[in-house]
Design a protein around this motif. Structure first.
Motif, mmCIF file in Angstrom:
data_model
loop_
_atom_site.group_PDB
_atom_site.id
_atom_site.type_symbol
_atom_site.label_atom_id
_atom_site.label_comp_id
_atom_site.label_asym_id
_atom_site.label_seq_id
_atom_site.Cartn_x
_atom_site.Cartn_y
_atom_site.Cartn_z
ATOM 1 N N SER A 25 0.871 -1.199 -0.656
ATOM 2 C CA SER A 25 -0.090 0.226 0.379
ATOM 3 C C SER A 25 1.053 1.082 0.217
ATOM 4 N N ALA A 26 2.266 1.008 0.938
ATOM 5 C CA ALA A 26 2.824 2.241 1.281
ATOM 6 C C ALA A 26 3.121 1.971 -0.391
ATOM 7 N N SER A 27 3.700 1.634 -1.048
ATOM 8 C CA SER A 27 4.390 1.708 -2.605
ATOM 9 C C SER A 27 3.484 2.361 -3.740
ATOM 10 N N TYR A 28 2.455 2.642 -3.780
ATOM 11 C CA TYR A 28 1.589 2.605 -4.378
ATOM 12 C C TYR A 28 0.484 3.160 -3.572
ATOM 13 N N PRO A 29 0.718 4.547 -2.970
ATOM 14 C CA PRO A 29 -0.562 4.930 -1.884
ATOM 15 C C PRO A 29 -1.532 6.160 -2.573
ATOM 16 N N TYR A 30 -1.495 6.267 -3.967
ATOM 17 C CA TYR A 30 -2.461 6.757 -5.288
ATOM 18 C C TYR A 30 -3.323 5.486 -5.525
ATOM 19 N N ALA A 31 -3.293 4.631 -5.479
ATOM 20 C CA ALA A 31 -3.602 3.257 -6.206
ATOM 21 C C ALA A 31 -5.056 4.121 -6.241
ATOM 22 N N ALA A 32 -5.863 4.246 -5.830
ATOM 23 C CA ALA A 32 -7.744 4.722 -5.409
ATOM 24 C C ALA A 32 -7.942 5.109 -6.662
ATOM 25 N N MET A 33 -6.713 5.856 -7.773
ATOM 26 C CA MET A 33 -7.211 6.898 -8.683
ATOM 27 C C MET A 33 -7.046 6.178 -10.260
ATOM 28 N N SER A 34 -6.649 4.888 -9.774
ATOM 29 C CA SER A 34 -6.632 4.328 -10.617
ATOM 30 C C SER A 34 -7.585 3.337 -11.667
ATOM 31 N N ARG A 50 -10.189 12.259 -6.182
ATOM 32 C CA ARG A 50 -9.214 13.438 -6.752
ATOM 33 C C ARG A 50 -8.988 13.917 -5.854
ATOM 34 N N MET A 51 -7.226 14.762 -6.585
ATOM 35 C CA MET A 51 -6.127 15.316 -6.215
ATOM 36 C C MET A 51 -6.593 16.967 -6.353
ATOM 37 N N VAL A 52 -6.637 16.811 -4.700
ATOM 38 C CA VAL A 52 -6.626 18.139 -4.187
ATOM 39 C C VAL A 52 -5.720 19.220 -3.339
ATOM 40 N N TYR A 53 -5.412 20.543 -3.679
ATOM 41 C CA TYR A 53 -4.336 21.266 -2.286
ATOM 42 C C TYR A 53 -5.049 21.523 -1.438
ATOM 43 N N VAL A 54 -4.167 21.997 -0.076
ATOM 44 C CA VAL A 54 -4.310 22.188 0.611
ATOM 45 C C VAL A 54 -3.700 23.456 0.802
ATOM 46 N N PRO A 55 -4.827 24.842 0.772
ATOM 47 C CA PRO A 55 -3.787 26.078 1.034
ATOM 48 C C PRO A 55 -3.111 26.172 2.501
ATOM 49 N N ASP A 56 -2.556 27.019 2.712
ATOM 50 C CA ASP A 56 -1.949 27.680 4.233
ATOM 51 C C ASP A 56 -3.664 28.626 4.372
ATOM 52 N N ASP A 57 -4.614 27.262 4.919
ATOM 53 C CA ASP A 57 -5.429 28.559 5.854
ATOM 54 C C ASP A 57 -6.572 28.330 7.006
ATOM 55 N N LEU A 70 0.087 21.161 1.124
ATOM 56 C CA LEU A 70 -0.195 19.506 0.444
ATOM 57 C C LEU A 70 -0.820 19.574 -0.188
ATOM 58 N N VAL A 71 -0.304 18.057 -1.095
ATOM 59 C CA VAL A 71 -1.105 17.577 -2.097
ATOM 60 C C VAL A 71 -2.366 16.613 -1.789
ATOM 61 N N ARG A 72 -3.761 16.333 -1.652
ATOM 62 C CA ARG A 72 -4.058 15.031 -1.008
ATOM 63 C C ARG A 72 -4.586 14.350 -1.745
ATOM 64 N N LEU A 73 -5.578 13.221 -1.114
ATOM 65 C CA LEU A 73 -6.032 12.699 -2.179
ATOM 66 C C LEU A 73 -7.654 12.527 -1.592
ATOM 67 N N SER A 74 -8.673 13.182 -2.418
ATOM 68 C CA SER A 74 -10.295 13.354 -1.548
ATOM 69 C C SER A 74 -11.051 12.198 -2.301
ATOM 70 N N ARG A 75 -11.494 11.434 -1.782
ATOM 71 C CA ARG A 75 -12.127 10.255 -1.989
ATOM 72 C C ARG A 75 -13.083 10.611 -3.249
ATOM 73 N N GLY A 76 -13.817 11.845 -2.931
ATOM 74 C CA GLY A 76 -15.382 12.270 -3.649
ATOM 75 C C GLY A 76 -16.223 11.316 -3.484
ATOM 76 N N ALA A 77 -17.247 11.760 -3.679
ATOM 77 C CA ALA A 77 -18.664 11.161 -3.823
ATOM 78 C C ALA A 77 -18.483 9.271 -4.555
ATOM 79 N N GLY A 78 -19.547 8.472 -3.546
ATOM 80 C CA GLY A 78 -19.797 7.536 -4.532
ATOM 81 C C GLY A 78 -20.787 7.259 -5.205
#
Length: 86
Positions: A25-34, A50-57, A70-78
């Protein structure tokens, strides 16, 4: 699947299986995108990450220093789930 990838001496050891699974899992952390393209082609309901950027807020409050810029992975709606319900 993990058992098949390990030598028989340690294949049944739950700790070793967990460590190998975590390593995969650690070797491919963005597997959910595929997954979505395959699930869509098979007409299987799925989340839409989807990939989202978290600004300094300042609204991040106590999590600001940990999450900002940071760039984070947002799971989005199913299927059957609204984005605002997440």
């Amino acid at each position: 699947m993990t058992e098949n990838a390990l030598p028989t001496v340690v294949a049944k050891d739950a700790l070793v299986q967990d460590l190998v699974a975590d390593g995969v899992s650690a070797s491919y952390p963005y597997a959910a995108m595929s997954i979505p393209p395959f699930a869509t082609a098979l007409h299987v309901p799925h989340a839409s990450p989807r990939m989202v950027y978290v600004p300094d807020d300042p609204r991040l409050g106590k999590f600001r220093r940990r999450l900002w810029q940071l760039v984070r992975l947002s799971r989005g709606a199913g299927a059957g789930q609204r984005e605002e319900d997440l």
